[in-house]
Design an enzyme around this catalytic site. Sequence first.
Site, PDB file in Angstrom:
ATOM      1  N   LYS A 109     -12.252 -24.943  32.018  1.00 60.86           N
ATOM      2  CA  LYS A 109     -11.409 -23.944  31.364  1.00 60.86           C
ATOM      3  C   LYS A 109     -10.158 -23.648  32.209  1.00 60.86           C
ATOM      4  O   LYS A 109     -10.213 -23.749  33.440  1.00 60.86           O
ATOM      5  CB  LYS A 109     -12.272 -22.683  31.242  1.00 60.86           C
ATOM      6  N   LYS A 131       0.376 -27.116  32.403  1.00 66.99           N
ATOM      7  CA  LYS A 131       0.797 -26.142  33.430  1.00 66.99           C
ATOM      8  C   LYS A 131       1.485 -26.857  34.614  1.00 66.99           C
ATOM      9  O   LYS A 131       2.174 -26.238  35.404  1.00 66.99           O
ATOM     10  CB  LYS A 131      -0.438 -25.363  33.894  1.00 66.99           C
ATOM     11  N   LYS A 170      -9.763 -25.537  38.697  1.00 64.21           N
ATOM     12  CA  LYS A 170      -9.742 -27.009  38.706  1.00 64.21           C
ATOM     13  C   LYS A 170      -8.729 -27.551  39.707  1.00 64.21           C
ATOM     14  O   LYS A 170      -9.032 -28.437  40.481  1.00 64.21           O
ATOM     15  CB  LYS A 170      -9.329 -27.568  37.330  1.00 64.21           C
ATOM     16  N   ASP A 196      -9.981 -26.498  27.920  1.00 66.58           N
ATOM     17  CA  ASP A 196     -10.141 -25.440  26.929  1.00 66.58           C
ATOM     18  C   ASP A 196     -10.332 -26.034  25.543  1.00 66.58           C
ATOM     19  O   ASP A 196     -11.168 -25.600  24.769  1.00 66.58           O
ATOM     20  CB  ASP A 196      -8.912 -24.516  26.916  1.00 66.58           C
TER      21      ASP A 196
HETATM   22  P1  ADP Z   1      -6.990 -24.059  37.027  1.00 59.68           P
HETATM   23  O1  ADP Z   1      -6.399 -25.263  37.631  1.00 59.68           O
HETATM   24  O2  ADP Z   1      -8.384 -24.290  36.537  1.00 59.68           O
HETATM   25  O3  ADP Z   1      -6.137 -23.443  35.959  1.00 59.68           O
HETATM   26  P2  ADP Z   1      -6.441 -22.848  39.607  1.00 59.68           P
HETATM   27  O4  ADP Z   1      -6.989 -23.882  40.532  1.00 59.68           O
HETATM   28  O5  ADP Z   1      -4.972 -22.808  39.425  1.00 59.68           O
HETATM   29  O6  ADP Z   1      -7.152 -22.946  38.173  1.00 59.68           O
HETATM   30  O7  ADP Z   1      -7.008 -21.439  40.114  1.00 59.68           O
HETATM   31  C1  ADP Z   1      -6.699 -20.219  39.500  1.00 59.68           C
HETATM   32  C2  ADP Z   1      -6.610 -19.141  40.576  1.00 59.68           C
HETATM   33  O8  ADP Z   1      -7.893 -18.925  41.158  1.00 59.68           O
HETATM   34  C3  ADP Z   1      -5.653 -19.503  41.708  1.00 59.68           C
HETATM   35  O9  ADP Z   1      -4.887 -18.387  42.052  1.00 59.68           O
HETATM   36  C4  ADP Z   1      -6.590 -19.901  42.849  1.00 59.68           C
HETATM   37  O10 ADP Z   1      -6.051 -19.611  44.111  1.00 59.68           O
HETATM   38  C5  ADP Z   1      -7.815 -19.037  42.571  1.00 59.68           C
HETATM   39  N1  ADP Z   1      -9.063 -19.663  43.076  1.00 59.68           N
HETATM   40  C6  ADP Z   1      -9.579 -20.840  42.686  1.00 59.68           C
HETATM   41  N2  ADP Z   1     -10.731 -21.106  43.334  1.00 59.68           N
HETATM   42  C7  ADP Z   1     -10.951 -20.057  44.169  1.00 59.68           C
HETATM   43  C8  ADP Z   1     -11.978 -19.733  45.127  1.00 59.68           C
HETATM   44  N3  ADP Z   1     -13.026 -20.518  45.335  1.00 59.68           N
HETATM   45  N4  ADP Z   1     -11.843 -18.554  45.820  1.00 59.68           N
HETATM   46  C9  ADP Z   1     -10.788 -17.744  45.605  1.00 59.68           C
HETATM   47  N5  ADP Z   1      -9.802 -17.986  44.727  1.00 59.68           N
HETATM   48  C10 ADP Z   1      -9.878 -19.126  44.009  1.00 59.68           C
HETATM   49 MG    MG Z   2      -4.656 -26.249  37.071  1.00 60.22          MG
END
Ligand code: ADP
Ligand code: MG
Length: 268
Positions: free
Chosen positions: A9, A40, A14, A123
Amino acid sequence: MRQIALYGKGGIGKSTTSANLSAAFSEMDLDVMQIGCDPKHDSTRMLMHGRWIPTVLEQMYDHKEIKSEDIIYQGFGNIRCVEAGGPEPGIGCAGRGIIATFQLLEKMDALYGDVVVYDVLGDVVCGGFAMPMRDGYAQEVYLVTSGELMSLYAANNICKAIARISERSTAKCRLGGVICNAKNMDNERELVEEFAKRIGSRLVCYIPRSKSVRAAEVNCMTVIEHDPTSEQAAVYRDCAKTILENTDLRIPTPLALEELEELARHYL
Ligand code: ADP
Ligand code: MG
Ligand code: SF4
């Protein structure tokens, strides 16, 4: 060449997980490529020290003839970074960027290395976002989820896609396991572990919520680079090792919605 895809999601972690795994793979002296398959287009930003690299789709709009240096950028640990990108909001199909990216990389003979990490939004698992699985790129899928119902729901839908693709085509697409990127909920690990078991797979990595992720992010780095001696960096390294050693690839058995909801209620 191992082709590993992280699906989940939006906002579940990810890209953070992909970038840290890629960094950990590169520390093992592996030749790594990471391909962001999310409109994104921030998958590789931490590997690129905050730089938003041009997306393949942007370059396609701008250039008549695209060279590999227009779309492949060297990041931390010599990781080759690519962002498929997406169309202008409100126009066109997001999956188009993914399809165009793979076609172009193949034409350039640029899809190579010891490990290719695909970071894919899960998603919607429409034709566009299922493309890496359907066409044999994402041979090994890892579901990134927390214990939140909506992220388990997305993970379950991805299982449906893998099961359907395995049934209807010769694509070598299998589920490698579930990665729990924790949100610090009660009984979260147990819930995700049970979910993984019920879909016929297993929890391969448990990644705790950690302040070091945010600290690394604001400094535009992966945790592996920013805080290499931290516990969180060790978690990502362990996860990378587990994935590398994993040979247990399955066709998942997705849950009915009622069973998923019941599971979430049980582990409240
Ligand atoms: P996605 O790629 O799935 O959209 P992101 O990797 O960009 O998600 O992460 C979303 C947010 O959550 C970011 O701000 C990231 O720093 C935070 N985040 C992800 N994993 C962790 C974790 N294990 N601990 C703390 N914050 C996290
Ligand atoms: Mg991402
Ligand atoms: Fe959007 Fe997927 Fe439909 Fe493309 S195929 S328009 S990405 S829902």
